[in-house]
Design a protein around this motif. Structure first.
Motif, PDB file in Angstrom:
ATOM      1  N   GLY A  43       0.770  -1.231   0.000  1.00  0.00           N
ATOM      2  CA  GLY A  43       0.000   0.000   0.000  1.00  0.00           C
ATOM      3  C   GLY A  43       0.800   1.280   0.000  1.00  0.00           C
ATOM      4  O   GLY A  43       0.263   2.345   0.324  1.00  0.00           O
ATOM      5  N   ALA A  44       2.086   1.223  -0.372  1.00  0.00           N
ATOM      6  CA  ALA A  44       2.914   2.432  -0.389  1.00  0.00           C
ATOM      7  C   ALA A  44       2.743   3.165  -1.721  1.00  0.00           C
ATOM      8  O   ALA A  44       2.766   2.552  -2.778  1.00  0.00           O
ATOM      9  N   ILE A  45       2.578   4.482  -1.640  1.00  0.00           N
ATOM     10  CA  ILE A  45       2.485   5.291  -2.854  1.00  0.00           C
ATOM     11  C   ILE A  45       3.482   6.449  -2.768  1.00  0.00           C
ATOM     12  O   ILE A  45       3.731   6.988  -1.698  1.00  0.00           O
ATOM     13  N   PRO A  46       4.067   6.838  -3.905  1.00  0.00           N
ATOM     14  CA  PRO A  46       5.035   7.937  -3.907  1.00  0.00           C
ATOM     15  C   PRO A  46       4.348   9.289  -3.757  1.00  0.00           C
ATOM     16  O   PRO A  46       3.168   9.447  -4.084  1.00  0.00           O
ATOM     17  N   LEU A  47       5.091  10.255  -3.270  1.00  0.00           N
ATOM     18  CA  LEU A  47       4.559  11.589  -3.032  1.00  0.00           C
ATOM     19  C   LEU A  47       3.956  12.201  -4.292  1.00  0.00           C
ATOM     20  O   LEU A  47       2.904  12.844  -4.238  1.00  0.00           O
ATOM     21  N   CYS A  48       4.593  11.991  -5.439  1.00  0.00           N
ATOM     22  CA  CYS A  48       4.103  12.606  -6.673  1.00  0.00           C
ATOM     23  C   CYS A  48       2.708  12.128  -7.046  1.00  0.00           C
ATOM     24  O   CYS A  48       1.943  12.849  -7.704  1.00  0.00           O
ATOM     25  N   MET A  49       2.320  10.920  -6.603  1.00  0.00           N
ATOM     26  CA  MET A  49       0.996  10.400  -6.950  1.00  0.00           C
ATOM     27  C   MET A  49      -0.101  11.191  -6.243  1.00  0.00           C
ATOM     28  O   MET A  49      -1.203  11.354  -6.784  1.00  0.00           O
ATOM     29  N   VAL A  50       0.189  11.698  -5.044  1.00  0.00           N
ATOM     30  CA  VAL A  50      -0.810  12.438  -4.280  1.00  0.00           C
ATOM     31  C   VAL A  50      -1.279  13.667  -5.052  1.00  0.00           C
ATOM     32  O   VAL A  50      -2.479  13.905  -5.195  1.00  0.00           O
ATOM     33  N   SER A  51      -0.323  14.423  -5.579  1.00  0.00           N
ATOM     34  CA  SER A  51      -0.688  15.627  -6.330  1.00  0.00           C
ATOM     35  C   SER A  51      -1.133  15.305  -7.752  1.00  0.00           C
ATOM     36  O   SER A  51      -2.111  15.872  -8.258  1.00  0.00           O
ATOM     37  N   GLU A  52      -0.431  14.383  -8.389  1.00  0.00           N
ATOM     38  CA  GLU A  52      -0.725  14.072  -9.792  1.00  0.00           C
ATOM     39  C   GLU A  52      -2.119  13.501  -9.977  1.00  0.00           C
ATOM     40  O   GLU A  52      -2.788  13.765 -10.968  1.00  0.00           O
ATOM     41  N   PHE A  53      -2.579  12.708  -8.987  1.00  0.00           N
ATOM     42  CA  PHE A  53      -3.900  12.091  -9.084  1.00  0.00           C
ATOM     43  C   PHE A  53      -4.891  12.715  -8.100  1.00  0.00           C
ATOM     44  O   PHE A  53      -5.948  12.144  -7.851  1.00  0.00           O
ATOM     45  N   ASP A  54      -4.506  13.876  -7.559  1.00  0.00           N
ATOM     46  CA  ASP A  54      -5.404  14.669  -6.724  1.00  0.00           C
ATOM     47  C   ASP A  54      -6.041  13.825  -5.624  1.00  0.00           C
ATOM     48  O   ASP A  54      -7.273  13.776  -5.474  1.00  0.00           O
TER      49      ASP A  54
END
Length: 406
Positions: A43-54
């Motif tokens: 369940g780990a996601i990179p920081l860029c995914m938070v903003s890129e996928f809102d």
């Protein structure tokens, strides 16, 4: 004419594809067999995914800023993110997947709770595909047989993809992930407030790593190994439980999960007007085992290509049009997969090389390059002096690893 597209599977890949298509006004059908599905996953996601996928803050259980790498000899290396605004997001897949799926539906995708089991193929480049499925909305677990005609199909239905089988996409080697969710007493959970652990060693995985990743009120404790070692998976899970035992005292198992994970892209990812994305296509990286971001990104890139080449849904794209998505994907991420494949080959082959791997992780230059690559999905080449230093340390670590290995 409005283009009709079916997306089979509503994980991060399928939901991201359906959202992009629906936003463009394309008639979109999103099939999901289990609406409460929770894929076994760190369940780990990179920081860029938070903003890129809102992604909203409430779907991220923990903001991990500390990683602990633990070698076969139990040497511990602490890796801390320096910038206060950087973190690795820890999510529960049922929460993340549900959010992305619901968002796609709100934007106009037609969500169908159904199991797709067969495709009828057209005899030319413009006639429709016929999807045969069992609708669970009306028929419960058994489902009611129905059909749907569409112009394009996106297979996002995971490692055991039915769409991949129907289009004869070919097989790939795969790993097995096994995970226990363990609810810890509050005083034990404090240790994992913003910390995740990764263990390496033949006792926890002969070709991968084991993990303890924090969630909202529990930790995910798991391991992975290649298909050839799947008979050992419970033994390997016992290994990670033993290595982390003192930190898990008083823990209660609330869920046990297992699932196949692809280890390289399928031989054919586009056939006719059918395209594969996410796990169905084989987009999980070696070494790190990361798949969530790449699944969502592949779904978006595939859908963007369909929108572009169909002129916003006014024409039916061809196989050549869909293969443009593959060219773009391979050009953007092909090197990343090759590098991580090489890292796994070099550092996961013995306990000696695993010791070397953990020792390397103690180097600040290595940490910075690794985290920049993971958090932002951009590989910034080191300057020549730094690169030479890292190379020298790699060789020295490999040599010392043979002495340190148990």
């Amino acid at each position: 004419m409005t283009l009709r597209v079916a997306v089979v599977g509503s994980g991060p890949a399928g939901s991201s594809a359906a959202e992009t298509l629906a936003k463009a006004g394309i008639e979109t059908y999103l099939f999901e067999r289990k609406l409460d599905n929770a894929k076994p996953c760190g369940g780990a996601i990179p920081l860029c995914m938070v903003s890129e996928f809102d992604l909203p803050p409430n779907i991220i259980d923990r903001q991990v800023r500390k990683m602990k790498m633990i070698s076969p000899s139990n040497r511990e290396v602490d890796i801390n993110l320096v910038n206060e605004d950087e973190y690795i997001g820890m999510c529960r897949r049922e929460v993340l997947d549900g959010y992305l799926r619901d968002r796609a539906a709100k934007l106009g995708a037609n969500l169908i709770n159904a199991t797709v089991h067969k495709l009828d193929f057209p005899t030319n480049s413009t006639d429709a595909y016929t999807i045969h499925y069992l609708d669970h909305t009306e028929g419960g677990a058994l489902g009611i047989s129905k059909t749907l005609k569409v112009d394009v199909i996106i297979g996002a239905d995971g490692a055991n993809s039915r769409i991949a089988k129907e289009m004869d996409a070919g097989d790939y080697n795969y790993a097995i992930a096994f995970q226990e969710r363990i609810r810890l007493p509050k005083d034990k959970m404090v240790y994992y407030e913003d910390l995740a652990e990764m263990y390496v060693g033949d006792d926890v995985s002969p070709d991968f790593y084991a993990w303890v990743f924090p969630k909202y009120d529990h930790v995910a404790v798991g391991t992975g190994t290649m298909q050839v070692n799947k008979a050992r998976i419970k033994q390997l899970q016992a290994g990670i439980r033993a290595r982390a035992a003192r930190k898990l005292i008083g823990g209660q198992i609330i869920k046990v999960e297992a699932h196949p994970i692809p280890e390289h892209p399928r031989p054919r990812r586009v056939v006719g007007r059918i395209a594969l994305i996410g796990d169905a296509a084989g987009y999980v990286t070696k070494s790190s085992g990361e798949g969530i971001y790449f699944a969502a990104k592949s779904g978006r890139m595939c859908a963007e290509t369909i929108v572009e080449t169909s002129n916003g849904g006014s024409r039916i794209p061809t196989e050549a049009d869909l293969k443009l998505y593959l060219k773009r994907w391979d050009r953007k991420y092909g090197l990343t997969y090759k590098v991580l494949d090489l890292l796994q080959t070099v550092f996961y082959r013995s306990d000696a090389t695993r010791e070397a791997f953990v020792e390397m992780c103690d180097d600040r230059d290595v940490q910075r390059l690794t985290f920049d690559s993971y958090l932002y999905k951009t590989v910034v080449p080191a300057n020549p002096i730094t690169q030479m230093k890292i190379t020298a340390k790699t060789i020295a670590s490999l040599l010392r690893g043979n002495a340190l290995a148990p």
